[in-house]
Design an enzyme around this catalytic site. Structure first.
Site, PDB file in Angstrom:
ATOM      1  N   LYS A 138      -9.341  -5.507  11.464  1.00 42.06           N
ATOM      2  CA  LYS A 138     -10.498  -4.978  10.713  1.00 42.06           C
ATOM      3  C   LYS A 138     -11.807  -4.964  11.511  1.00 42.06           C
ATOM      4  O   LYS A 138     -12.673  -4.133  11.269  1.00 42.06           O
ATOM      5  CB  LYS A 138     -10.698  -5.770   9.420  1.00 42.06           C
ATOM      6  CG  LYS A 138      -9.618  -5.492   8.371  1.00 42.06           C
ATOM      7  CD  LYS A 138      -9.939  -6.176   7.057  1.00 42.06           C
ATOM      8  CE  LYS A 138      -8.787  -6.004   6.086  1.00 42.06           C
ATOM      9  NZ  LYS A 138      -9.055  -6.546   4.756  1.00 42.06           N
ATOM     10  N   SER A 149       0.804  -1.228   0.000  1.00 40.43           N
ATOM     11  CA  SER A 149       0.000   0.000   0.000  1.00 40.43           C
ATOM     12  C   SER A 149       0.836   1.277   0.000  1.00 40.43           C
ATOM     13  O   SER A 149       0.496   2.224  -0.729  1.00 40.43           O
ATOM     14  CB  SER A 149      -0.966  -0.007   1.189  1.00 40.43           C
ATOM     15  OG  SER A 149      -1.886  -1.048   1.042  1.00 40.43           O
ATOM     16  N   ASP A 193     -13.305  -3.258   0.701  1.00 38.66           N
ATOM     17  CA  ASP A 193     -12.862  -4.572   0.210  1.00 38.66           C
ATOM     18  C   ASP A 193     -13.896  -5.211  -0.725  1.00 38.66           C
ATOM     19  O   ASP A 193     -13.556  -5.711  -1.794  1.00 38.66           O
ATOM     20  CB  ASP A 193     -12.622  -5.536   1.388  1.00 38.66           C
ATOM     21  CG  ASP A 193     -11.274  -5.301   2.061  1.00 38.66           C
ATOM     22  OD1 ASP A 193     -10.346  -4.806   1.407  1.00 38.66           O
ATOM     23  OD2 ASP A 193     -11.158  -5.613   3.270  1.00 38.66           O
ATOM     24  N   GLU A 207     -20.852 -24.454   9.544  1.00 37.69           N
ATOM     25  CA  GLU A 207     -21.584 -23.503  10.413  1.00 37.69           C
ATOM     26  C   GLU A 207     -21.173 -22.071  10.138  1.00 37.69           C
ATOM     27  O   GLU A 207     -21.983 -21.159  10.232  1.00 37.69           O
ATOM     28  CB  GLU A 207     -21.325 -23.777  11.907  1.00 37.69           C
ATOM     29  CG  GLU A 207     -21.719 -25.139  12.392  1.00 37.69           C
ATOM     30  CD  GLU A 207     -20.583 -26.149  12.270  1.00 37.69           C
ATOM     31  OE1 GLU A 207     -20.081 -26.352  11.140  1.00 37.69           O
ATOM     32  OE2 GLU A 207     -20.197 -26.731  13.282  1.00 37.69           O
TER      33      GLU A 207
HETATM   34  P1  NAP Z   1      -9.754 -15.927   7.455  1.00 35.19           P
HETATM   35  O1  NAP Z   1     -10.749 -15.013   8.043  1.00 35.19           O
HETATM   36  O2  NAP Z   1      -8.740 -16.575   8.338  1.00 35.19           O
HETATM   37  O3  NAP Z   1     -10.574 -17.083   6.663  1.00 35.19           O
HETATM   38  C1  NAP Z   1      -9.885 -18.178   6.114  1.00 35.19           C
HETATM   39  C2  NAP Z   1     -10.849 -19.055   5.284  1.00 35.19           C
HETATM   40  O4  NAP Z   1     -10.054 -20.104   4.701  1.00 35.19           O
HETATM   41  C3  NAP Z   1     -11.937 -19.746   6.090  1.00 35.19           C
HETATM   42  O5  NAP Z   1     -13.070 -19.944   5.280  1.00 35.19           O
HETATM   43  C4  NAP Z   1     -11.261 -21.105   6.425  1.00 35.19           C
HETATM   44  O6  NAP Z   1     -12.197 -22.146   6.658  1.00 35.19           O
HETATM   45  C5  NAP Z   1     -10.543 -21.384   5.125  1.00 35.19           C
HETATM   46  N1  NAP Z   1      -9.410 -22.297   5.330  1.00 35.19           N
HETATM   47  C6  NAP Z   1      -8.205 -21.997   5.879  1.00 35.19           C
HETATM   48  N2  NAP Z   1      -7.414 -23.099   5.887  1.00 35.19           N
HETATM   49  C7  NAP Z   1      -8.145 -24.105   5.339  1.00 35.19           C
HETATM   50  C8  NAP Z   1      -7.886 -25.464   5.053  1.00 35.19           C
HETATM   51  N3  NAP Z   1      -6.698 -26.046   5.342  1.00 35.19           N
HETATM   52  N4  NAP Z   1      -8.858 -26.214   4.460  1.00 35.19           N
HETATM   53  C9  NAP Z   1     -10.044 -25.652   4.159  1.00 35.19           C
HETATM   54  N5  NAP Z   1     -10.360 -24.349   4.397  1.00 35.19           N
HETATM   55  C10 NAP Z   1      -9.426 -23.584   4.982  1.00 35.19           C
HETATM   56  O7  NAP Z   1      -8.909 -15.199   6.312  1.00 35.19           O
HETATM   57  P2  NAP Z   1      -9.334 -13.932   5.417  1.00 35.19           P
HETATM   58  O8  NAP Z   1      -8.949 -12.687   6.096  1.00 35.19           O
HETATM   59  O9  NAP Z   1     -10.750 -14.119   4.988  1.00 35.19           O
HETATM   60  O10 NAP Z   1      -8.335 -14.075   4.160  1.00 35.19           O
HETATM   61  C11 NAP Z   1      -8.470 -15.153   3.257  1.00 35.19           C
HETATM   62  C12 NAP Z   1      -7.537 -14.965   2.066  1.00 35.19           C
HETATM   63  O11 NAP Z   1      -7.905 -13.807   1.339  1.00 35.19           O
HETATM   64  C13 NAP Z   1      -6.064 -14.757   2.448  1.00 35.19           C
HETATM   65  O12 NAP Z   1      -5.281 -15.540   1.572  1.00 35.19           O
HETATM   66  C14 NAP Z   1      -5.817 -13.274   2.180  1.00 35.19           C
HETATM   67  O13 NAP Z   1      -4.497 -13.005   1.775  1.00 35.19           O
HETATM   68  C15 NAP Z   1      -6.768 -13.011   1.025  1.00 35.19           C
HETATM   69  N6  NAP Z   1      -7.206 -11.596   0.941  1.00 35.19           N
HETATM   70  C16 NAP Z   1      -6.991 -10.923  -0.232  1.00 35.19           C
HETATM   71  C17 NAP Z   1      -7.395  -9.603  -0.333  1.00 35.19           C
HETATM   72  C18 NAP Z   1      -7.155  -8.833  -1.624  1.00 35.19           C
HETATM   73  O14 NAP Z   1      -7.189  -7.592  -1.587  1.00 35.19           O
HETATM   74  N7  NAP Z   1      -6.944  -9.484  -2.743  1.00 35.19           N
HETATM   75  C19 NAP Z   1      -8.044  -8.959   0.735  1.00 35.19           C
HETATM   76  C20 NAP Z   1      -8.262  -9.692   1.923  1.00 35.19           C
HETATM   77  C21 NAP Z   1      -7.838 -11.021   2.000  1.00 35.19           C
HETATM   78  P3  NAP Z   1     -12.734 -22.433   8.165  1.00 35.19           P
HETATM   79  O15 NAP Z   1     -13.865 -21.462   8.384  1.00 35.19           O
HETATM   80  O16 NAP Z   1     -13.172 -23.834   8.109  1.00 35.19           O
HETATM   81  O17 NAP Z   1     -11.571 -22.200   9.096  1.00 35.19           O
END
Ligand code: NAP
Length: 279
Positions: free
Chosen positions: A66, A17, A102, A155
């Protein structure tokens, strides 16, 4: 006087950023600087009060603040309240106002890749974490034909869908999603699978992908996840997470300055940082 902006998060050292926003300030001749501030969760309250006391003009909020930041702000925009998270704060005459760019950032990026109107599309989201929330609530407003969510923890997907939304949205298991994949026009990975250290993993088997589907991943490092590679091999149009990152930043920039930054310049900076080329 030069205005100061920034991003608070932990970790924040590798954030792209500052480079993206500082270039936009210079390009538009705005006397301002954008810095990355490492803030641990235990220091969040003091950090936000400090930003206010110092007259920081605006800031982004990233992982893991956040949701927690919301209680220290003076006002929160309605869409950010629905989403339940803030990624952009604007200082208006000493009042800190929270927004979420976002979800809209993702939508703007998606619209560059899809030809069919979203209102005629069936969409599947994989994942129900923090990033999924903003995307889900924003896409819902586009009235898609279907907007289903599958997640390892069912869930969590169920919780995201409010009773009024159950006609268009259903929480399904990963297995159900894989079996019925052919009904979806757009598939979006919002999980962290595909990012280091899970770069060799795939969030969903794409065997039943339909012809002409768009497959999107919000991960941008690596630029092409294994999920996107497999989708491309099956002939799908693919979209990585750079667009979401750039558009969320551009929307924040516009809220702070009232000016639209050059999206292409922002994208180039991100691709240069990630060592890849623009598609
Ligand atoms: P988060 O809140 O920790 O959510 C993670 C998600 O991934 C949950 O649905 C989790 O499932 C699932 N998950 C993690 N490990 C898993 C596994 N081994 N098997 C199956 N499911 C799994 O993370 P977040 O903040 O939403 O971020 C998610 C991704 O988005 C990250 O890679 C981040 O870098 C990316 N992101 C990108 C941007 C962008 O601007 N492009 C912005 C924000 C985030 P459970 O609910 O079962 O744990």
């Amino acid at each position: 006087m030069q205005k100061v902006y920034g991003v608070i998060g932990s970790p924040v050292r590798h954030s792209m950023s500052p480079a993206m926003h500082n270039d936009a300030f210079e390009h538009l001749g705005i006397p301002a600087r954008y810095n990355a501030f490492h803030v641990e969760p235990k220091d969040l309250r003091e950090a936000v009060l400090g930003m206010k006391a110092l007259g920081i003009a605006g800031f982004n909020v990233t992982i893991p603040h956040k949701v927690a930041v919301m209680e220290y702000l003076d006002e929160i925009d309605a869409a950010a309240l629905d989403i339940g998270a803030v990624n952009t704060v604007v200082n208006v005459d000493g009042r800190l106002i929270g927004f979420n760019t976002d979800g809209l950032g993702y939508l703007m990026s998606l619209k560059t890749a899809v030809k069919k109107p979203l209102a005629e599309s069936a969409i599947l989201m994989v994942g129900a974490g923090g990033a999924a929330r903003g995307i889900f609530f924003t896409l819902l407003k586009e009235s898609p034909r279907r907007l289903d969510i599958c997640n390892r923890t069912l869930e969590r997907a169920e919780k995201l869908i409010l009773p009024d939304e159950k006609k268009v949205s259903k929480a399904i298991t990963l297995g159900e999603a894989e079996k019925n994949l052919g009904v979806y026009d757009i598939i979006i990975n919002t999980t962290s699978i595909g990012m280091s250290p899970k770069m060799d993993e795939i969030p969903l088997n794409l065997e039943n992908l339909r012809q002409g589907a768009v497959v999107s991943d919000i991960i941008y490092n690596p630029l092409e996840t294994r999920f996107l590679k497999e989708a491309a091999l099956k002939g799908a149009a693919t979209l990585n997470g750079v667009g979401m990152f750039v558009y969320q930043g551009a929307l924040a920039f516009e809220k702070w300055t009232g000016k639209k930054p050059d999206i292409k310049r922002m994208e180039t900076i991100v691709y240069n940082h990630l060592g890849g080329t623009q598609c």
